[in-house]
Motif scaffolding. Structure first.
Motif, PDB file in Angstrom:
ATOM      1  N   THR A  45      40.553  41.013  34.252  1.00  0.00           N
ATOM      2  CA  THR A  45      40.894  42.011  35.269  1.00  0.00           C
ATOM      3  C   THR A  45      40.807  41.351  36.636  1.00  0.00           C
ATOM      4  OG1 THR A  45      40.051  43.851  33.936  1.00  0.00           O
ATOM      5  CG2 THR A  45      40.294  44.232  36.302  1.00  0.00           C
ATOM      6  N   VAL A  60      45.460  44.037  34.539  1.00  0.00           N
ATOM      7  CA  VAL A  60      44.805  43.451  33.365  1.00  0.00           C
ATOM      8  C   VAL A  60      45.733  42.382  32.810  1.00  0.00           C
ATOM      9  CG1 VAL A  60      44.012  43.851  31.009  1.00  0.00           C
ATOM     10  CG2 VAL A  60      43.495  45.520  32.794  1.00  0.00           C
ATOM     11  N   LYS A 110      46.058  48.426  35.261  1.00  0.00           N
ATOM     12  CA  LYS A 110      44.623  48.649  35.055  1.00  0.00           C
ATOM     13  C   LYS A 110      44.352  50.141  35.045  1.00  0.00           C
ATOM     14  CE  LYS A 110      40.086  47.669  35.373  1.00  0.00           C
ATOM     15  NZ  LYS A 110      39.546  49.030  35.324  1.00  0.00           N
TER      16      LYS A 110
END
Length: 337
Positions: A45, A60, A110
């Motif tokens: 991340t 991500v 994300k």
């Protein structure tokens, strides 16, 4: 990478991200940015400014690690193909990808509120998920599955095959999105017979369609079963393989839930934060489940986990019933307010 050439005609150049940019964003894949690893895939991340230098995006990076066989390459290409074939607000957004040398990576959005797995089994976290919020999460997933099963362009059909609580992300508005398409398969249009497929669930056997486990025949109903397991997890507030269920059956949550359902004791399993409101004439807003909403949800969840594929509803029917459960919840709130 010979197989990669198959995607050149798909015009994916706008999604290509250089390995150099990813290494810069992760400080050469530093452990500082690593969030998870399972042996063949590592997740990072980080902020990536590839597409917008002034406003980096929190992303991500899913790094498929090279192995002795070609499995990782196949998994990477499958997920890349799936994510570039779908377009739905309840399916994870593919931001880009990287293929250089032996490095294969997908860059995806994300999830601000993590994954469903992070809430199950945690009383404090589950209290943040009111019944209405849980219903909306279930509806989001049902909409995505209905799209994959019956609403894609050119009548294409995608079976996710490995749906579980770790593949459901929650965005900043608590909207749910499906990810993890590396084991997904395409079916020919209007296919009702399914397809023979190798068993792919590995560590997620508690979500596996029992008929698929016996025959190797994968159908849309296999996803319906897995989704049914998730519905019961959301209802009970625990993981399907929670020890409390394994003490009652080595098959976990669903085997115990079926037994309780048929003996009229299913309410014994319900997340206490929901159970305390069911059946009461008074209702605490944004907290518990109303009786009508609960039993509508319970009935369709039970149908989803029928042992025989032909006895399970389609995702279109499941979606309709979940929307009905939400309507009953909201309308009851309106009446009692």
């Amino acid at each position: 990478m010979a197989i990669y050439s198959c995607f050149l005609g798909k015009n994916l150049k706008h999604l290509k991200i250089r390995l150099h940019d990813i290494k810069l964003a992760t400080h050469n894949f530093s452990d500082k940015y690593k969030t998870e690893s399972n042996g063949h895939t590592t997740w990072y991340t980080t902020e990536l400014s590839h597409f917008n230098k002034e406003k980096p995006s929190l992303v991500v990076i899913k790094h498929f690690l090279p192995g002795e066989k070609d499995d990782e390459e196949e998994l990477f290409l499958t997920e890349l193909e799936m994510l570039t074939s779908v377009k739905h607000h309840n399916i994870v957004t593919l931001i880009g990808f990287c293929v250089e040398g032996f490095d294969m990576m997908l860059v995806i959005e994300k999830f601000s509120n993590g994954f469903l797995r992070d809430y199950l089994g945690n009383v404090k976290n589950m209290r943040t998920l009111t019944w209405e919020k849980r219903l909306k999460i279930c509806i989001d997933v049902a909409q995505a599955l209905n799209y994959l099963h019956s609403e894609m362009e050119d009548k294409k059909i995608i079976i996710h095959t490995t749906l579980h609580n770790s593949s459901l992300g929650l965005d900043e508005n608590w909207g749910a999105k499906i990810e993890d398409f590396q084991w997904a398969i395409f079916l020919p249009p209007n296919n009702k017979d399914g397809a023979m497929s190798k068993i792919t669930y590995s560590n997620h056997s508690y979500y596996m369609d029992p008929e698929y486990a016996k025959t190797g025949m994968l159908k849309r109903e296999s996803d319906v079963y897995s989704f049914g397991v998730i519905l019961f997890e959301i209802l009970c507030g625990r993981h399907a393989d929670d020890q409390i269920y394994l003490n009652g059956s080595e098959k976990g949550l669903i085997h115990v839930a079926r037994r309780k359902f048929h003996t009229g004791k299913i309410e014994d399993m319900i997340d206490p934060t929901l159970k305390e409101e069911i059946g009461r004439k008074s209702y605490v807003p944004n907290r518990g489940a109303t009786k009508d909403s609960f039993y509508t949800f319970l009935e369709v969840a039970h149908q989803c986990v029928a042992e025989v594929q032909d006895q399970r509803p389609t995702m279109k029917v499941v979606l309709k019933e979940l929307q009905k459960a939400l309507f009953l919840q909201v309308s009851q709130l309106y009446i009692l307010s």
